[in-house]
Write an enzyme that holds these catalytic residues in place. Structure first.
Site, PDB file in Angstrom:
ATOM      1  N   GLU A 296      -7.762  -4.811  -0.701  1.00 23.36           N
ATOM      2  CA  GLU A 296      -8.288  -5.469  -1.882  1.00 23.36           C
ATOM      3  C   GLU A 296      -8.358  -6.994  -1.744  1.00 23.36           C
ATOM      4  O   GLU A 296      -9.208  -7.639  -2.350  1.00 23.36           O
ATOM      5  CB  GLU A 296      -7.459  -5.113  -3.127  1.00 23.36           C
ATOM      6  CG  GLU A 296      -7.753  -3.749  -3.708  1.00 23.36           C
ATOM      7  CD  GLU A 296      -6.886  -2.665  -3.104  1.00 23.36           C
ATOM      8  OE1 GLU A 296      -5.995  -3.016  -2.287  1.00 23.36           O
ATOM      9  OE2 GLU A 296      -7.082  -1.487  -3.444  1.00 23.36           O
TER      10      GLU A 296
ATOM     11  N   HIS B   5       0.846  -1.187   0.000  1.00 20.40           N
ATOM     12  CA  HIS B   5       0.000   0.000   0.000  1.00 20.40           C
ATOM     13  C   HIS B   5       0.882   1.236   0.000  1.00 20.40           C
ATOM     14  O   HIS B   5       1.966   1.236   0.592  1.00 20.40           O
ATOM     15  CB  HIS B   5      -0.927   0.010   1.220  1.00 20.40           C
ATOM     16  CG  HIS B   5      -2.037   0.997   1.140  1.00 20.40           C
ATOM     17  ND1 HIS B   5      -1.872   2.323   1.516  1.00 20.40           N
ATOM     18  CD2 HIS B   5      -3.320   0.878   0.718  1.00 20.40           C
ATOM     19  CE1 HIS B   5      -3.018   2.955   1.328  1.00 20.40           C
ATOM     20  NE2 HIS B   5      -3.913   2.122   0.850  1.00 20.40           N
TER      21      HIS B   5
END
Length: 362
Positions: free
Chosen positions: A304, A246
């Site tokens: 995700e 991320h």
């Protein structure tokens, strides 16, 4: 110069804070675990919009207004839906939302919040040859989205799971789509124009487009049979492992744990349970492979990875995952747009020219 605007503060906000080192997400003074699974999506919408509209009322009244907004969106946009079916599902949703009025009232905001939840099921049904299902304006928002998708009422557990997902992704600092929304809002354009900018940014695979490829990855690994070997080959070939890493978090994404818990609550048996057990093995293999292959980087599980499992269990095809992401994130976009309109200035950064210099004429 900050490449990609890393560490540049472009706005002051009361809406959310992302603590990348501590792995914490705060939404208007509340931690993510405090609201996800405990507050309904409509309650969190009211939390986000509080102070940016004069006519916000109680949670119950706002839920009723969102229900009426779903009905209005369906009535307004149903006639044009057949003309959108040939587009990809995300592009069709975005095109449909462009037909909504470009105002700044609460009614304008609620129509935009309602639109992805109405358009996505209707368009998916049309694409498979079924008729759209009209909203039930008295139903809860997430449950009605599932009912419009499947034609039958969702189980309470599945409706709660989708509702928790919408809350979990409702806002997340000054990410690419939120920044795009604020840039357009800073020009004093209407909410629809601002939200369309956010939708454009969210489509990219480096932002909201990743959960679909997570499903493709899990299916490929299942067919291959060797998770660690498949993952090592991909990393060695310079490919990204979807669902890991991320831009902000240097530890595990806190949203991943929330959504993993939600998937587990849907049942440890049956197809969802088998899918979760397999995904957990892949997750551990990926973390081990990434730790060895990229020891200088902290590449942890992000939102995700378990988003993909949750939305698959809810019955959404992978090509519509970004639509459902938008159904939650639009609430945050609207709050940021109003915050920028009310408290901010026109966003106009400078650039540094590094191109060729024309010859000076004496």
């Amino acid at each position: 110069m900050a490449n990609g605007l890393d560490d540049v503060v472009a706005a002051e906000t009361v809406l959310s804070d992302v603590d990348g080192l501590g792995g914490r997400l705060t939404i208007r003074g509340h931690s993510l675990p405090e609201v996800a699974g405990r507050w309904s999506f409509c309650q969190v919408v009211r939390l986000l919009l509080d102070g940016f509209f004069d006519d916000l009322e109680s949670d119950a009244v706002l839920a009723e207004k969102i229900g009426r907004a779903r009905g209005e969106v369906f009535t307004r946009l149903e006639p044009i839906l057949p003309s959108l079916v040939s587009l990809d599902i995300y592009g069709a949703m975005r095109a449909g939302m462009a037909f909504l009025p470009d105002g700044d009232t609460l009614e304008d905001a609620l129509r935009l919040i309602a639109a992805p939840a109405v358009l996505t099921p209707a368009l998916l049904r049309l694409q498979r040859g079924a008729r759209p299902v009209a909203p039930d304006m008295r139903a809860d928002h997430a449950g009605d989205m599932l009912r419009m998708l499947n034609g039958t009422s969702a189980t309470p557990a599945l409706a709660k799971a989708l509702d928790t997902y919408l809350v979990t992704v409702c806002d997340h600092g000054l990410n690419a789509s939120t920044f795009a929304t604020r840039v357009v809002a800073s020009t004093q354009a209407g909410l629809t124009s601002s939200i369309l900018a956010g939708l454009g940014a969210l489509k990219g695979p480096l932002h909201g487009g990743a959960p679909g490829p997570v499903i493709e990855m899990l299916d490929a690994i299942a067919a291959h049979g060797d998770a660690a070997g498949w993952l090592r080959d991909k990393v060695a070939g310079g490919e990204r492992i979807m669902g890991f890493g991320h831009r902000i978090y240097r530890v595990r994404d806190p949203r991943a744990d929330v959504l993993k818990t939600v998937v587990r609550q849907l049942g440890n048996e049956g197809e969802t349970g088998r899918r979760l057990a397999f995904a957990e093995k892949v997750e551990q293999a990926a973390l081990d492979v990434l730790r060895v292959a990229k020891p200088s980087r902290s590449l942890q599980t992000n939102v995700e990875f378990y988003t993909a499992l949750l939305l698959e269990a809810a019955g959404f095809p992978k090509e519509a995952f970004s639509n459902v992401f938008a159904a939650g994130r639009v609430a945050g976009w609207i709050a940021h747009a109003r915050e920028q309109q009310v408290t901010g200035r026109l966003i106009r950064p400078q650039s540094r020219y590094v191109g060729p210099v024309p010859d000076l004429v004496a």
